[in-house]
Scaffold this active site. Structure first.
Site, PDB file in Angstrom:
ATOM      1  N   PRO A 109       0.827  -1.226   0.000  1.00 53.31           N
ATOM      2  CA  PRO A 109       0.000   0.000   0.000  1.00 53.31           C
ATOM      3  C   PRO A 109       0.853   1.263   0.000  1.00 53.31           C
ATOM      4  O   PRO A 109       0.342   2.356  -0.239  1.00 53.31           O
ATOM      5  CB  PRO A 109      -0.828  -0.121   1.292  1.00 53.31           C
ATOM      6  CG  PRO A 109      -0.098  -1.085   2.154  1.00 53.31           C
ATOM      7  CD  PRO A 109       0.662  -2.003   1.243  1.00 53.31           C
ATOM      8  N   GLU A 133       1.982  -7.844   9.214  1.00 58.23           N
ATOM      9  CA  GLU A 133       2.166  -6.380   9.245  1.00 58.23           C
ATOM     10  C   GLU A 133       3.079  -5.909   8.114  1.00 58.23           C
ATOM     11  O   GLU A 133       3.325  -4.706   7.957  1.00 58.23           O
ATOM     12  CB  GLU A 133       2.744  -5.939  10.594  1.00 58.23           C
ATOM     13  CG  GLU A 133       1.745  -5.923  11.728  1.00 58.23           C
ATOM     14  CD  GLU A 133       0.507  -5.089  11.413  1.00 58.23           C
ATOM     15  OE1 GLU A 133       0.651  -3.936  10.997  1.00 58.23           O
ATOM     16  OE2 GLU A 133      -0.602  -5.630  11.565  1.00 58.23           O
ATOM     17  N   ASP A 157     -10.663  -0.668 -24.381  1.00 56.98           N
ATOM     18  CA  ASP A 157     -10.943  -0.547 -22.954  1.00 56.98           C
ATOM     19  C   ASP A 157     -10.632   0.851 -22.444  1.00 56.98           C
ATOM     20  O   ASP A 157      -9.850   1.580 -23.053  1.00 56.98           O
ATOM     21  CB  ASP A 157     -10.086  -1.545 -22.163  1.00 56.98           C
ATOM     22  CG  ASP A 157     -10.656  -2.946 -22.204  1.00 56.98           C
ATOM     23  OD1 ASP A 157     -11.852  -3.097 -22.513  1.00 56.98           O
ATOM     24  OD2 ASP A 157      -9.897  -3.884 -21.908  1.00 56.98           O
ATOM     25  N   ARG A 203      -3.360  -9.219 -20.172  1.00 58.19           N
ATOM     26  CA  ARG A 203      -4.316  -8.963 -21.253  1.00 58.19           C
ATOM     27  C   ARG A 203      -3.749  -8.046 -22.329  1.00 58.19           C
ATOM     28  O   ARG A 203      -4.341  -7.896 -23.389  1.00 58.19           O
ATOM     29  CB  ARG A 203      -5.654  -8.457 -20.716  1.00 58.19           C
ATOM     30  CG  ARG A 203      -5.561  -7.228 -19.866  1.00 58.19           C
ATOM     31  CD  ARG A 203      -6.869  -6.914 -19.159  1.00 58.19           C
ATOM     32  NE  ARG A 203      -7.812  -6.264 -20.044  1.00 58.19           N
ATOM     33  CZ  ARG A 203      -8.945  -6.822 -20.500  1.00 58.19           C
ATOM     34  NH1 ARG A 203      -9.277  -8.037 -20.158  1.00 58.19           N
ATOM     35  NH2 ARG A 203      -9.734  -6.165 -21.292  1.00 58.19           N
TER      36      ARG A 203
HETATM   37  C1  LIG Z   1      -1.961  -5.984   6.171  1.00 55.49           C
HETATM   38  S1  LIG Z   1      -0.931  -5.520   4.832  1.00 55.49           S
HETATM   39  C2  LIG Z   1       0.372  -4.675   5.671  1.00 55.49           C
HETATM   40  C3  LIG Z   1       0.211  -3.206   5.615  1.00 55.49           C
HETATM   41  C4  LIG Z   1       1.377  -2.429   6.242  1.00 55.49           C
HETATM   42  N1  LIG Z   1       1.415  -2.586   7.650  1.00 55.49           N
HETATM   43  C5  LIG Z   1       1.221  -0.947   5.887  1.00 55.49           C
HETATM   44  O1  LIG Z   1       0.415  -0.277   6.527  1.00 55.49           O
HETATM   45  O2  LIG Z   1       1.854  -0.496   4.931  1.00 55.49           O
HETATM   46  C6  LIG Z   1      -0.219  -7.041   4.354  1.00 55.49           C
HETATM   47  C7  LIG Z   1       0.271  -7.076   2.913  1.00 55.49           C
HETATM   48  O3  LIG Z   1      -0.805  -6.864   2.035  1.00 55.49           O
HETATM   49  C8  LIG Z   1      -0.341  -6.282   0.834  1.00 55.49           C
HETATM   50  N2  LIG Z   1      -1.157  -5.084   0.563  1.00 55.49           N
HETATM   51  C9  LIG Z   1      -2.057  -4.528   1.386  1.00 55.49           C
HETATM   52  N3  LIG Z   1      -2.659  -3.477   0.826  1.00 55.49           N
HETATM   53  C10 LIG Z   1      -2.145  -3.350  -0.413  1.00 55.49           C
HETATM   54  C11 LIG Z   1      -2.368  -2.433  -1.480  1.00 55.49           C
HETATM   55  N4  LIG Z   1      -3.226  -1.432  -1.390  1.00 55.49           N
HETATM   56  N5  LIG Z   1      -1.668  -2.614  -2.620  1.00 55.49           N
HETATM   57  C12 LIG Z   1      -0.780  -3.605  -2.740  1.00 55.49           C
HETATM   58  N6  LIG Z   1      -0.518  -4.502  -1.742  1.00 55.49           N
HETATM   59  C13 LIG Z   1      -1.184  -4.381  -0.597  1.00 55.49           C
HETATM   60  C14 LIG Z   1       1.147  -5.993   1.020  1.00 55.49           C
HETATM   61  O4  LIG Z   1       1.889  -6.993   0.366  1.00 55.49           O
HETATM   62  C15 LIG Z   1       1.309  -6.051   2.534  1.00 55.49           C
HETATM   63  O5  LIG Z   1       2.595  -6.459   2.920  1.00 55.49           O
END
Ligand SMILES: C[S@@+](CC[C@H](N)C(=O)[O-])C[C@H]1O[C@@H](n2cnc3c(N)ncnc32)[C@H](O)[C@@H]1O
Length: 249
Positions: free
Chosen positions: A89, A116, A169, A154
């Site tokens: 994220p 986490e 698209d 795609r």
């Molecule tokens: C619960 S999340 C951890 C979030 C982290 N503690 C933070 O706040 O940045 C667990 C995993 O989900 C994935 N993830 C969660 N949200 C995402 C997003 N919006 N885009 C891409 N990967 C995501 C990532 O690989 C991350 O390590």
């Protein structure tokens, strides 16, 4: 293209390797997939690859050494320089332009976090790029990785039966797609725009372009600001704005 995913849940990827357009394309060898589970590189009998965070706090953190071993394993399967992408994220927001760029790659390694997140040192040492699917948090990187994969795959010639459907698209030409209709002709008191049944392909193309411009203006004006318009599009946009002024007056 070879896509390798480093994941604690390899089975989740069945939904993209087995089903739909991407599943068919994999079976036809347009792309290959390999999942690498970092648990196989765990240093303990129970296969744990996570531990408590230094400094305290909630949750667990994925450890660097098993993830490094998984990345090294993935790199052995590629000949060239394979980009390691961490779905996060905190990464750069994914978009059509990025999917076009990644579709040129011969191979990709997608690192899926859980808990986490991942020990920062692994990210600094071995990750080339962090990509986010949006300003929200999901429980793991697998669904984000599959969204990225689908968007990239795609675009590979041959993956979609009809390449034109990718070209039409939303975003591919910087505009949102036009509305679409199919049978039945009547639904809930609504019918289909006459022009689509006129058989006049010139008029249909112009109607679709105008609808695309109208939608983009209403829903994503930022896209129009970034895009230069050809004279026909400028004319249609002026028509749309004039129609809107007339409705408001
Ligand atoms: C619960 S999340 C951890 C979030 C982290 N503690 C933070 O706040 O940045 C667990 C995993 O989900 C994935 N993830 C969660 N949200 C995402 C997003 N919006 N885009 C891409 N990967 C995501 C990532 O690989 C991350 O390590």
């Amino acid at each position: 293209m070879l896509i390798q995913s480093i994941t604690l849940f390899p089975e989740m990827f069945d939904s993209i390797t087995e089903y739909g357009v991407t599943g068919r394309a994999r079976k036809q060898n347009f792309w290959q997939f390999k999942a690498i589970n970092p648990r196989q590189f765990s240093d303990n009998k129970l296969g744990y690859i996570d531990d408590r965070p230094f400094g305290g706090g909630p949750g667990m953190i994925m450890q660097a050494p098993p993830l490094q071993a998984a990345i090294d394993e993935a790199k052995k399967n590629t000949t060239g320089n394979s980009k390691v992408i961490y779905l996060s994220p905190q990464g750069t927001l994914f978009n059509h332009q990025k999917s076009v760029e990644l579709a040129q790659a011969e191979s990709l390694i997608l690192l899926c976090g859980r808990y986490e997140g991942i020990d920062e040192r692994l990210l600094q040492h071995s990750v080339d790029e962090e990509i986010s699917m949006g300003d929200f948090v999901v429980s793991g990187g697998e669904l984000p990785a599959m969204m990225l994969m689908d968007a990239v795959l795609r675009l590979i010639p041959g993956v979609l039966g009809d390449i034109q459907s990718a070209e039409q698209d939303s975003f591919s030409d910087g505009l949102l797609d036009c509305p679409h209709y199919t049978k039945p002709l009547e639904f809930q008191g609504m019918t289909v725009p006459d022009v689509l049944r006129s058989g006049n392909h010139g008029l249909i193309a112009e109607w679709r372009l105008k609808q695309s411009l109208q939608r983009t203006l209403a829903r994503r004006p930022d896209l129009l600001e970034k895009r230069s318009l050809i004279p026909k599009e400028t004319r249609l946009l002026q028509e749309i704005l004039a129609e809107q002024r007339e409705i408001q007056s």
